[in-house]
Write an enzyme that holds these catalytic residues in place. Structure first.
Site, short mmCIF file in Angstrom:
data_model
loop_
_atom_site.label_atom_id
_atom_site.label_comp_id
_atom_site.label_asym_id
_atom_site.label_seq_id
_atom_site.Cartn_x
_atom_site.Cartn_y
_atom_site.Cartn_z
N ASP A 117 0.85 -1.19 0.00
CA ASP A 117 0.00 0.00 0.00
C ASP A 117 0.89 1.23 0.00
O ASP A 117 2.01 1.21 0.52
CB ASP A 117 -0.91 0.01 1.23
CG ASP A 117 -2.03 -1.02 1.15
OD1 ASP A 117 -2.45 -1.36 0.04
OD2 ASP A 117 -2.48 -1.47 2.22
N ASP A 135 -7.11 -1.30 -4.43
CA ASP A 135 -8.15 -0.93 -3.47
C ASP A 135 -9.07 0.13 -4.06
O ASP A 135 -10.29 0.10 -3.85
CB ASP A 135 -7.53 -0.40 -2.18
CG ASP A 135 -6.65 -1.43 -1.47
OD1 ASP A 135 -6.89 -2.64 -1.63
OD2 ASP A 135 -5.72 -1.00 -0.75
#
Length: 157
Positions: A117, A135
């Site tokens: 991330d 995401d």
């Protein structure tokens, strides 16, 4: 099956997701952060769990569980897409977005044991959980799918 362009969209988004993650791996050390604006930073983190780091503190079994869930979800979405009429392009786009995100994060979990991330949104002392392109695709796909279904339900009434 004439949904090829929607599967191709998923492939392009998976490639974009993986390229951005490789760029982060190649240019930022773990936990290193680069401020882009006052509310947006690139911050390299590893998520060993699911959304919002759910299950991240477990002792490793979650990797296999989340990989299994991602594989099952991806297969289900591919089947759903194959049964969805091309006269429902927005639904197919939504499913393509969700599929690309599921596969993008699946690749990370299968290869690394965690998801990379790096998109860090913040305002003053509020920090949204760090996320990635996959995401974002999943979130936009779910929103679009809900809007499409809401519009269909409203049209039926």
């Amino acid at each position: 099956m004439t949904q090829y362009k929607y599967y191709f969209l998923s492939l392009i988004l998976v490639i974009a997701d993986q390229l951005t993650k490789m760029m982060v791996l190649g240019s930022l050390k773990l936990y290193e952060s680069i401020e882009i604006t006052s509310f947006f930073s690139l911050t390299h983190v590893h998520n060993y769990g699911a959304a919002f780091s759910f299950l991240a503190d477990e002792d490793g079994w979650q990797q296999y569980f989340l990989v299994s869930i991602s594989v099952i979800a991806s297969i289900a979405i591919i089947l759903w897409m194959s049964k969805t009429s091309t006269k429902q392009p927005y639904k197919l786009i939504a499913l393509s977005l969700i599929l690309s995100g599921a596969i993008g994060n699946l690749i990370d979990r299968a290869v690394f044991g965690f998801v990379i991330d790096f998109i860090n949104l913040h305002y003053q002392d509020f920090y949204w959980p760090v996320f990635n392109v996959a995401d974002t695709a999943i979130t936009l796909g779910v929103i679009l799918l809900l809007l499409v279904d809401f519009k269909q339900d409203k049209a039926k009434s």
